[in-house]
Design an enzyme around this catalytic site. Structure first.
Site, PDB file in Angstrom:
ATOM      1  N   HIS A  56      44.183  84.879 110.263  1.00  0.00           N
ATOM      2  CA  HIS A  56      44.121  86.287 109.894  1.00  0.00           C
ATOM      3  C   HIS A  56      43.653  86.417 108.447  1.00  0.00           C
ATOM      4  O   HIS A  56      43.813  85.482 107.646  1.00  0.00           O
ATOM      5  CB  HIS A  56      45.496  86.937 110.032  1.00  0.00           C
ATOM      6  CG  HIS A  56      45.953  87.098 111.438  1.00  0.00           C
ATOM      7  ND1 HIS A  56      47.032  87.889 111.782  1.00  0.00           N
ATOM      8  CD2 HIS A  56      45.487  86.580 112.602  1.00  0.00           C
ATOM      9  CE1 HIS A  56      47.210  87.856 113.085  1.00  0.00           C
ATOM     10  NE2 HIS A  56      46.288  87.062 113.611  1.00  0.00           N
ATOM     11  N   GLU A  58      44.897  87.986 105.957  1.00  0.00           N
ATOM     12  CA  GLU A  58      45.965  87.797 104.971  1.00  0.00           C
ATOM     13  C   GLU A  58      46.262  86.316 104.757  1.00  0.00           C
ATOM     14  O   GLU A  58      46.471  85.884 103.617  1.00  0.00           O
ATOM     15  CB  GLU A  58      47.262  88.483 105.428  1.00  0.00           C
ATOM     16  CG  GLU A  58      47.134  89.962 105.644  1.00  0.00           C
ATOM     17  CD  GLU A  58      46.835  90.352 107.087  1.00  0.00           C
ATOM     18  OE1 GLU A  58      47.351  91.387 107.525  1.00  0.00           O
ATOM     19  OE2 GLU A  58      46.074  89.629 107.762  1.00  0.00           O
ATOM     20  N   CYS A  86      50.732  91.796 110.342  1.00  0.00           N
ATOM     21  CA  CYS A  86      51.591  91.477 111.489  1.00  0.00           C
ATOM     22  C   CYS A  86      52.817  90.717 110.974  1.00  0.00           C
ATOM     23  O   CYS A  86      52.902  90.374 109.791  1.00  0.00           O
ATOM     24  CB  CYS A  86      50.818  90.631 112.504  1.00  0.00           C
ATOM     25  SG  CYS A  86      50.459  88.946 111.939  1.00  0.00           S
ATOM     26  N   CYS A  89      51.933  87.268 109.327  1.00  0.00           N
ATOM     27  CA  CYS A  89      51.413  87.397 107.969  1.00  0.00           C
ATOM     28  C   CYS A  89      52.501  87.877 107.007  1.00  0.00           C
ATOM     29  O   CYS A  89      52.575  87.413 105.870  1.00  0.00           O
ATOM     30  CB  CYS A  89      50.216  88.340 107.956  1.00  0.00           C
ATOM     31  SG  CYS A  89      48.790  87.654 108.835  1.00  0.00           S
TER      32      CYS A  89
END
Length: 147
Positions: A56, A58, A86, A89
């Site tokens: 992701h 992040e 999410c 993260c």
């Protein structure tokens, strides 16, 4: 003199990363990490390219910023991300002890707030910065996939 380095200023940079993700067929989430008004990490989702569900935006930004700083803690840093992180993260952000998270659009289904995931107690959260732009990009992406 007014400070030009606002949350909107940096969120526009995160949105530029989200556009790159969109063009590459990735879910369009962009992230940057800033310290003292300097961008030290700039990335976007790479899950398709890397075939890695943890890639992701992040997570990529945390790794890049930690490498830049030479340490695992991101105290004094701000993450700008186009979509609410999410819980995966958020967990990584918790452990990084990042000082501030600024996000655009809410993720009503999978976001850390919906999931009840806690951040580090000293982490400040600001939401809704350029949320419409981030949301529109996400909607455009998924509409293109349904054709």
């Amino acid at each position: 003199m007014e400070n030009p380095f606002t949350d909107e200023y940096f969120m526009k940079k995160a949105l530029q990363e989200a556009e790159v993700a969109f063009e590459q067929g990735e879910i369009p989430v962009g992230a940057i990490i800033v310290v003292k008004n300097k961008v030290i990490a700039r990335t976007h989702n790479l899950t398709e390219l890397l075939k890695d569900v943890t890639a992701h935006a992040e997570m990529q930004a945390i790794t890049s910023a930690a490498n830049f700083l030479g340490g695992k803690y991101l105290k004094g840093c701000t993450l700008y991300v186009t979509l609410e992180p999410c819980q995966m993260c958020a967990g990584a952000l918790y452990w990084s002890q990042i000082s501030k998270i600024v996000f655009g659009a809410r993720d009503e289904q999978r976001g850390f707030m919906t999931m009840g995931t806690k951040l580090h107690p000293k982490t400040e959260v600001v939401s809704g910065i350029l949320a419409q732009e981030a949301s529109d990009l996400m909607l455009r992406f998924f509409a293109s996939k349904r054709k």
